[in-house]
Scaffold this active site. Structure first.
Site, PDB file in Angstrom:
ATOM      1  N   SER A 121      60.967  21.518  13.811  1.00 48.75           N
ATOM      2  CA  SER A 121      60.738  20.155  13.090  1.00 48.75           C
ATOM      3  C   SER A 121      61.569  19.283  13.399  1.00 48.75           C
ATOM      4  O   SER A 121      62.145  18.511  12.619  1.00 48.75           O
ATOM      5  CB  SER A 121      60.834  20.645  11.530  1.00 48.75           C
ATOM      6  OG  SER A 121      62.011  20.943  11.301  1.00 48.75           O
ATOM      7  N   ARG A 138      76.970   4.891   9.101  1.00 50.68           N
ATOM      8  CA  ARG A 138      76.319   5.868   8.377  1.00 50.68           C
ATOM      9  C   ARG A 138      77.395   6.380   7.590  1.00 50.68           C
ATOM     10  O   ARG A 138      77.019   7.344   6.528  1.00 50.68           O
ATOM     11  CB  ARG A 138      75.524   6.752   9.195  1.00 50.68           C
ATOM     12  CG  ARG A 138      74.065   6.599   9.164  1.00 50.68           C
ATOM     13  CD  ARG A 138      73.492   7.712  10.115  1.00 50.68           C
ATOM     14  NE  ARG A 138      73.720   7.427  11.537  1.00 50.68           N
ATOM     15  CZ  ARG A 138      73.345   8.338  12.619  1.00 50.68           C
ATOM     16  NH1 ARG A 138      72.918   9.547  12.192  1.00 50.68           N
ATOM     17  NH2 ARG A 138      73.888   8.201  13.812  1.00 50.68           N
ATOM     18  N   LYS A 172      67.326  38.763  10.643  1.00 54.94           N
ATOM     19  CA  LYS A 172      67.676  39.903  11.577  1.00 54.94           C
ATOM     20  C   LYS A 172      66.606  40.429  11.995  1.00 54.94           C
ATOM     21  O   LYS A 172      66.636  41.200  13.103  1.00 54.94           O
ATOM     22  CB  LYS A 172      68.507  41.087  10.472  1.00 54.94           C
ATOM     23  CG  LYS A 172      69.784  40.693   9.856  1.00 54.94           C
ATOM     24  CD  LYS A 172      70.361  41.682   8.806  1.00 54.94           C
ATOM     25  CE  LYS A 172      71.324  41.393   8.541  1.00 54.94           C
ATOM     26  NZ  LYS A 172      72.102  42.550   7.483  1.00 54.94           N
ATOM     27  N   CYS A 211      59.377  12.667  12.590  1.00 54.06           N
ATOM     28  CA  CYS A 211      58.302  11.757  11.668  1.00 54.06           C
ATOM     29  C   CYS A 211      57.946  10.353  12.080  1.00 54.06           C
ATOM     30  O   CYS A 211      56.941   9.964  12.065  1.00 54.06           O
ATOM     31  CB  CYS A 211      58.891  11.752  10.179  1.00 54.06           C
ATOM     32  SG  CYS A 211      60.388  10.936  10.157  1.00 54.06           S
ATOM     33  N   THR A 212      59.188   9.858  12.796  1.00 52.23           N
ATOM     34  CA  THR A 212      58.574   8.461  13.143  1.00 52.23           C
ATOM     35  C   THR A 212      57.693   8.510  14.434  1.00 52.23           C
ATOM     36  O   THR A 212      56.966   7.712  14.684  1.00 52.23           O
ATOM     37  CB  THR A 212      59.761   7.639  13.463  1.00 52.23           C
ATOM     38  OG1 THR A 212      60.738   7.766  12.429  1.00 52.23           O
ATOM     39  CG2 THR A 212      59.719   6.225  13.768  1.00 52.23           C
ATOM     40  N   ASN A 217      57.911  10.121   5.340  1.00 47.81           N
ATOM     41  CA  ASN A 217      58.640  10.629   6.102  1.00 47.81           C
ATOM     42  C   ASN A 217      58.973  12.184   5.927  1.00 47.81           C
ATOM     43  O   ASN A 217      59.223  12.953   6.893  1.00 47.81           O
ATOM     44  CB  ASN A 217      60.185   9.894   6.734  1.00 47.81           C
ATOM     45  CG  ASN A 217      60.905   9.498   5.217  1.00 47.81           C
ATOM     46  OD1 ASN A 217      60.410   8.534   4.624  1.00 47.81           O
ATOM     47  ND2 ASN A 217      61.740  10.429   4.805  1.00 47.81           N
ATOM     48  N   LYS A 273      65.612   7.744  18.194  1.00 46.26           N
ATOM     49  CA  LYS A 273      65.194   8.193  19.494  1.00 46.26           C
ATOM     50  C   LYS A 273      63.507   7.971  19.501  1.00 46.26           C
ATOM     51  O   LYS A 273      62.991   8.568  20.518  1.00 46.26           O
ATOM     52  CB  LYS A 273      65.603   9.427  19.785  1.00 46.26           C
ATOM     53  CG  LYS A 273      67.214   9.475  20.072  1.00 46.26           C
ATOM     54  CD  LYS A 273      67.882  10.873  20.138  1.00 46.26           C
ATOM     55  CE  LYS A 273      69.397  10.555  20.527  1.00 46.26           C
ATOM     56  NZ  LYS A 273      70.156  11.962  20.866  1.00 46.26           N
ATOM     57  N   ARG A 305      64.727  19.569   2.562  1.00 51.74           N
ATOM     58  CA  ARG A 305      63.771  18.754   2.184  1.00 51.74           C
ATOM     59  C   ARG A 305      62.580  19.032   3.087  1.00 51.74           C
ATOM     60  O   ARG A 305      61.449  19.202   2.512  1.00 51.74           O
ATOM     61  CB  ARG A 305      64.098  17.293   2.452  1.00 51.74           C
ATOM     62  CG  ARG A 305      65.383  16.462   1.797  1.00 51.74           C
ATOM     63  CD  ARG A 305      65.242  16.675   0.309  1.00 51.74           C
ATOM     64  NE  ARG A 305      63.467  16.167   0.122  1.00 51.74           N
ATOM     65  CZ  ARG A 305      63.249  16.318  -1.161  1.00 51.74           C
ATOM     66  NH1 ARG A 305      63.608  17.359  -2.056  1.00 51.74           N
ATOM     67  NH2 ARG A 305      61.935  15.777  -1.452  1.00 51.74           N
ATOM     68  N   ILE A 306      62.394  19.189   4.479  1.00 58.64           N
ATOM     69  CA  ILE A 306      61.372  19.460   5.185  1.00 58.64           C
ATOM     70  C   ILE A 306      60.840  21.111   4.932  1.00 58.64           C
ATOM     71  O   ILE A 306      59.789  21.312   4.659  1.00 58.64           O
ATOM     72  CB  ILE A 306      61.565  19.307   6.645  1.00 58.64           C
ATOM     73  CG1 ILE A 306      61.829  17.830   6.910  1.00 58.64           C
ATOM     74  CG2 ILE A 306      60.337  19.786   7.449  1.00 58.64           C
ATOM     75  CD1 ILE A 306      60.701  16.839   6.489  1.00 58.64           C
TER      76      ILE A 306
END
Length: 332
Positions: free
Chosen positions: A116, A197, A81, A151-152, A314, A211, A10-11
């Site tokens: 990221s 989850r 590589k 993101c948060t 996000n 976190k 996604r990112i």
């Protein structure tokens, strides 16, 4: 500026889309390679057809080891590589979170590494800084490996920086109302760490951990041991919301707080912090490039307490900050 992307989930795909969008008007960024172990014909399809951000404005296909986007050709790989000639590698796989593992990219020839995600494990915070663009990126001192935080954290840090300077934050609690992610399960299926989850993401509101608040002191050292929080995952594909409650050393009123945020959105934090005066809802912020969008009508105060709520895409907002930070590191 030559960029390499590792991890095309996604990112990673949003980062490439953001680069392509910027290059339409100001071609400065050259992606010279992308690595992901998945099938590249499928990844090409996913880049062009995105359930959240829509159809890419260029045809995408894979042929002979290259991702072909319109007339642009990018070499792609299933393993790394050689990174000679790479100015910045943006690590988006989610698999390499400890600074020592990221040093392998330097050994392969990359000049700088941008993660990221937050760093994991024990490490020297001066050698491996955590930077949030618009908040503390100016503290960068040419370190080779940098974390772009989460993101948060990118959403709450601008707000906390403004309010701590003006009113001094005594302590605070964060709830991030967060769209589900690939870390959750489509149907009830065992999660390696978290019972909740393990439950179907699209059918449940799921409390879990974050976190972001605890790690905020790595961006704003003055807030160490002053912040805590948790996450509530909700059945939406994209866009999340912070619910930030702060105790301030000084009494604060709604209008002066909002005025500070509005002023910042027009000045030092333009492009990072936005103001919503149209009472919009989550889907209206899909593909919004800002780190956070404040709704002033959702600011509440009581004596020394303040609650601020803000939206953030996000995926897209965070990916745009990755590109901003990569450019800043490269041109330092």
């Amino acid at each position: 500026m030559k960029i390499f992307i590792n991890g095309f989930g996604r990112i990673g795909r949003c980062v490439l889309r953001a680069i392509l969008e910027r290059n339409d008007t100001n071609p400065q960024l050259e992606v010279i390679g992308i690595n992901d172990p998945a099938n590249w014909e499928i990844l090409a399809y996913l880049l062009e057809h995105d359930s959240t951000h829509g159809l890419l404005n260029k045809e995408v296909r894979y042929s002979n080891g290259k991702l072909i986007i319109g007339s642009l050709e990018i070499p792609v790989f299933n393993s790394i590589k050689d990174l000679k000639g790479v100015g910045v590698i943006i690590e988006c796989s989610g698999k390499f979170l400890e600074p020592k593992t990221l040093e392998n990219y330097l050994l392969l020839g990359a000049k700088k590494v941008l993660l990221s995600a937050p760093f994991m494990g024990e490490y020297d915070e001066k050698q491996y800084p955590t930077l949030v663009y618009g908040v503390n990126h100016f503290l960068y001192q040419n370190q080779a490996i940098v974390s772009n935080a989460s993101c948060t954290t990118n959403a709450i840090a601008p707000i906390c920086a403004i309010l701590d300077k003006a009113f001094s934050i005594k302590e605070g609690m964060l709830t991030t109302i967060h769209s589900y992610t690939s870390d959750q399960k489509l149907i009830d299926l065992a999660h390696p760490l978290d019972k909740r989850r393990s439950r179907a993401a699209a059918s449940n509101i799921i409390p879990t951990t974050t976190k972001a608040a605890l790690a905020l002191h790595k961006v704003l050292p003055n807030l160490k041991n002053k912040m805590h929080g948790h996450s509530v995952r909700v059945p939406s594909l994209d866009v999340s919301m912070i619910d930030l409650s702060l105790f301030l050393e000084k009494k604060a009123l709604k209008d002066p707080i909002n005025d500070l945020l509005i002023t910042a959105s027009k000045g030092t934090l333009k492009g990072v912090l936005e103001i919503d005066l149209k009472e919009r809802v989550s889907s209206d912020f899909i593909s919004n490039p800002n780190s956070v969008i404040i709704a002033p009508d959702l600011t509440f105060t009581l004596e020394n307490m303040v609650k601020i709520m803000g939206w953030y895409d996000n995926e897209w907002g965070y990916s745009n900050r990755l590109v901003d930070m990569a450019q800043f590191m490269y041109h330092y």
